[in-house]
Design a protein around this motif. Structure first.
Motif, short mmCIF file in Angstrom:
data_model
loop_
_atom_site.label_atom_id
_atom_site.label_comp_id
_atom_site.label_asym_id
_atom_site.label_seq_id
_atom_site.Cartn_x
_atom_site.Cartn_y
_atom_site.Cartn_z
N THR A 23 0.83 -1.21 0.00
CA THR A 23 0.00 0.00 0.00
C THR A 23 0.86 1.26 0.00
N LYS A 24 1.82 1.30 0.92
CA LYS A 24 2.69 2.48 1.01
C LYS A 24 3.57 2.59 -0.24
N PHE A 25 4.08 1.46 -0.69
CA PHE A 25 4.94 1.48 -1.87
C PHE A 25 4.18 1.99 -3.10
N SER A 26 2.94 1.54 -3.25
CA SER A 26 2.12 1.99 -4.38
C SER A 26 1.80 3.48 -4.27
N ALA A 27 1.53 3.92 -3.04
CA ALA A 27 1.22 5.34 -2.84
C ALA A 27 2.43 6.21 -3.18
N LEU A 28 3.63 5.74 -2.80
CA LEU A 28 4.84 6.48 -3.13
C LEU A 28 5.04 6.57 -4.63
N LEU A 29 4.88 5.46 -5.32
CA LEU A 29 5.06 5.44 -6.77
C LEU A 29 4.03 6.34 -7.46
N ILE A 30 2.79 6.26 -7.02
CA ILE A 30 1.74 7.08 -7.63
C ILE A 30 2.02 8.57 -7.42
N GLY A 31 2.42 8.94 -6.20
CA GLY A 31 2.68 10.35 -5.92
C GLY A 31 3.82 10.90 -6.75
N ILE A 32 4.94 10.17 -6.81
CA ILE A 32 6.09 10.65 -7.58
C ILE A 32 5.80 10.61 -9.08
N SER A 33 5.15 9.55 -9.54
CA SER A 33 4.83 9.45 -10.97
C SER A 33 3.92 10.59 -11.40
N PHE A 34 2.92 10.90 -10.57
CA PHE A 34 2.00 11.98 -10.89
C PHE A 34 2.72 13.32 -10.92
N ALA A 35 3.62 13.53 -9.96
CA ALA A 35 4.38 14.79 -9.94
C ALA A 35 5.27 14.91 -11.17
N VAL A 36 5.96 13.82 -11.52
CA VAL A 36 6.83 13.83 -12.70
C VAL A 36 6.00 14.08 -13.96
N PHE A 37 4.85 13.44 -14.02
CA PHE A 37 3.96 13.62 -15.18
C PHE A 37 3.57 15.09 -15.34
#
Length: 384
Positions: A23-37
């Motif tokens: 859960t935490k790992f997915s949230a981290l990836l989503i947050g950073i990916s969204f910011a990079v996007f």
């Protein structure tokens, strides 16, 4: 060797610890990916706008441009006096000087509708700056009422004219004698027509001065400084192709709202990514504080835990960076297939900027996590 094995073991433990909390790992990836996007998308749009802003300079390809000091964009020219062309042709260090006309006009199409266009008038003798033809012959431009139309994203606004299609321009008949392509599409969203200089100034009303620009080729690189100095004494500017492009870029960046708005959106995207990843990563460390305490109890040093946290942050950040860049690439590609005039373009500078911001996000998130971990005392963990 033992030290390297120890570090690699610590990193493996951190990796397993990170991935086990899906859960935490997915949230981290989503947050950073969204910011990079968001960051890359914003900067890609800005890069595309700037690239199209000086498309006229790119497409014409002249080595030097003589302009009025008030000019900021190629389509907003200030007419130059006709005698300036004669002066340039006789100036030392000038191999040749050619006239160029750029002006706006309203066409009345065959259907009766009106459409604004940009008309580029090329030197009659040389046709310097002419586009590459897809259909038609170059000499057809000298026929009566002839124009070349650029087949770009705005081509459909002229009702997709074919060779021989006619239109009306200021009570003059115009004929499409060629269909051309250019290296870079324009920014203003209007179709572009090319014709001869004499026909352009005849068909389009103007002031008593008809020269939009003078295109100059210096005899050698050393002559450029001399040309600039002499033209400056006359009250005008002589700019190389790169200098004129930079002048246009600076205008859109600093003197319009485009640069400010794009910068603001990029900063907001960065703050969103920083807040999401920082909060999530800190929460992950807090929830696993017992495990870090246990590692300390079995002999892990503070430096080992720092390496572990940095490794976890680096893995998450680089994975999110890759996912975000991939998402941007897919989005830009798909949108361009639907909207040909979409200006976004991904450059190495965009990627480098996004990477730097991701590294900052990882560093700040790690800093808070490291502070929390270094305060852990094994005694407190086992006592609780």
């Amino acid at each position: 060797m033992r030290k390297n094995m120890k570090k690699s073991g610590i990193l493996r433990i951190g990796l397993k610890l990170l991935i086990s909390d899906k859960t935490k790992f997915s949230a981290l990836l989503i947050g950073i990916s969204f910011a990079v996007f968001l960051m890359t998308q914003m900067t890609a749009m800005f890069a595309g706008i700037l690239n199209r802003a000086h498309s006229t300079v790119t497409n014409i390809g002249a080595a030097m441009w003589i302009i009025d000091p008030a000019v900021n964009t190629p389509t907003s020219s200030v007419p130059l006096p006709d005698y300036l062309l004669d002066i340039m042709r006789s100036m030392e260090g000038v191999e040749y000087a050619l006239p160029l006309f750029i002006g706006g006009a309203q066409l009345r199409l065959a259907s009766g509708t009106y459409q604004g266009v940009t008309v580029v008038g090329l030197d009659d003798a040389s046709l310097f700056g002419r586009p590459e033809l897809e259909q038609g012959q170059l000499q057809d431009i000298y026929a009566d009422d002839s124009f070349f139309v650029v087949n770009d994203a705005e081509y459909g606004k002229l009702e997709n004219p074919a060779l021989g299609s006619t239109f009306e321009l200021n009570d003059h008949r115009g004929v499409i004698a060629g269909i051309a392509k250019v290296a870079s599409n324009g920014l203003n969203g209007v179709p572009t027509l090319y014709t001869t200089y004499s026909r352009a100034i005849e068909y389009i009303p103007s002031t008593r001065f008809t020269l939009s620009y003078i295109l100059v080729k210096p005899s050698n690189a050393e002559a450029i400084a001399n040309i600039k100095r002499n033209v400056s004494q006359l009250g005008y500017l002589a700019l190389t192709r790169e200098e004129f492009s930079k002048r246009i870029t600076d205008f859109y960046t600093y003197k319009t709202g485009i640069g400010t708005n794009i910068l603001l959106m990029t900063v907001i995207s960065f703050l969103v990514g920083l807040s999401i990843s920082g909060q999530t990563f800190y929460s992950f460390i807090t929830e696993n504080v017992e495990k870090f305490g246990a590692l300390k109890a079995i002999g892990a040093k503070g430096s080992d835990l720092i390496v572990m946290i940095l490794g976890m942050a680096l893995l998450t950040s680089m994975t999110g960076f890759g996912l975000g860049i991939g998402l941007v690439t897919i989005t830009v590609t798909l949108v361009r297939t639907v909207l040909p005039n979409y200006a976004a373009m991904i450059t190495f500078l965009n990627l480098a900027l996004a990477l730097c911001m991701v590294i900052i996000i990882a560093a700040v998130s790690s800093w808070f996590a490291i502070r929390r971990v270094l305060k852990i005392e094994p005694f407190d963990i086992f006592r609780s």
